[in-house]
Design a protein around this motif. Structure first.
Motif, PDB file in Angstrom:
ATOM      1  N   ALA A  37       0.839  -1.203   0.000  1.00 15.73           N
ATOM      2  CA  ALA A  37       0.000   0.000   0.000  1.00 15.73           C
ATOM      3  C   ALA A  37       0.873   1.252   0.000  1.00 15.73           C
ATOM      4  O   ALA A  37       0.603   2.220  -0.725  1.00 15.73           O
ATOM      5  CB  ALA A  37      -0.936  -0.008   1.201  1.00 15.73           C
ATOM      6  N   ARG A  38       1.943   1.255   0.805  1.00 17.78           N
ATOM      7  CA  ARG A  38       2.843   2.415   0.865  1.00 17.78           C
ATOM      8  C   ARG A  38       3.578   2.592  -0.452  1.00 17.78           C
ATOM      9  O   ARG A  38       3.763   3.708  -0.935  1.00 17.78           O
ATOM     10  CB  ARG A  38       3.825   2.238   2.018  1.00 17.78           C
ATOM     11  N   LEU A  39       4.012   1.476  -1.062  1.00 13.52           N
ATOM     12  CA  LEU A  39       4.696   1.555  -2.354  1.00 13.52           C
ATOM     13  C   LEU A  39       3.780   2.144  -3.428  1.00 13.52           C
ATOM     14  O   LEU A  39       4.200   2.990  -4.225  1.00 13.52           O
ATOM     15  CB  LEU A  39       5.188   0.171  -2.778  1.00 13.52           C
ATOM     16  N   VAL A  40       2.530   1.708  -3.448  1.00 12.68           N
ATOM     17  CA  VAL A  40       1.568   2.226  -4.429  1.00 12.68           C
ATOM     18  C   VAL A  40       1.308   3.709  -4.163  1.00 12.68           C
ATOM     19  O   VAL A  40       1.265   4.525  -5.088  1.00 12.68           O
ATOM     20  CB  VAL A  40       0.263   1.405  -4.413  1.00 12.68           C
ATOM     21  N   GLU A  41       1.149   4.066  -2.894  1.00 11.82           N
ATOM     22  CA  GLU A  41       0.919   5.466  -2.531  1.00 11.82           C
ATOM     23  C   GLU A  41       2.068   6.347  -3.024  1.00 11.82           C
ATOM     24  O   GLU A  41       1.846   7.401  -3.621  1.00 11.82           O
ATOM     25  CB  GLU A  41       0.796   5.574  -1.013  1.00 11.82           C
ATOM     26  N   ASN A  42       3.290   5.907  -2.803  1.00 16.32           N
ATOM     27  CA  ASN A  42       4.458   6.664  -3.264  1.00 16.32           C
ATOM     28  C   ASN A  42       4.524   6.728  -4.783  1.00 16.32           C
ATOM     29  O   ASN A  42       4.903   7.753  -5.348  1.00 16.32           O
ATOM     30  CB  ASN A  42       5.748   6.067  -2.699  1.00 16.32           C
ATOM     31  N   ALA A  43       4.171   5.643  -5.450  1.00 10.95           N
ATOM     32  CA  ALA A  43       4.196   5.621  -6.912  1.00 10.95           C
ATOM     33  C   ALA A  43       3.154   6.569  -7.493  1.00 10.95           C
ATOM     34  O   ALA A  43       3.404   7.236  -8.495  1.00 10.95           O
ATOM     35  CB  ALA A  43       3.970   4.203  -7.431  1.00 10.95           C
TER      36      ALA A  43
END
Length: 91
Positions: A37-43
């Motif tokens: 979820a954090r990776l997607v948010e950053n992307a």
């Protein structure tokens, strides 16, 4: 509602290493779902970088590619200014 995501073994292993490193460095236990979820948010916040990562690398050009590009150029003898371009594009 959780949904499963299919990934190859190498990606799964790297996700697990990320999860473990987060725990080691922060002391906080996080789930793989939280990491994703954090990776997607950053992307999403840097979409251009993500999109560019899927582009075929074409830069820098080799010397022969540069020469080939310039060989196809011809001079019309007319100097074009930024104002000329703006006028054509925006009226």
């Amino acid at each position: 509602m959780a949904t499963s995501v299919k990934m190859d073994d190498d990606t799964k292993s790297r996700l697990e290493r990320l999860q473990a490193e987060i725990r080691l460095k922060t002391g906080k236990r996080v789930t793989q779902q939280e990491v994703l979820a954090r990776l997607v948010e950053n992307a999403v916040e840097s979409k251009a970088d993500l999109i560019d990562s899927f582009r075929e690398e074409r830069v820098p050009l080799s010397e022969s590619e540069r020469e080939q590009f310039h060989d196809g150029m011809v001079s019309s003898g007319v100097t074009t200014t930024e104002e000329d371009i703006d006028d054509v594009l925006y009226g």
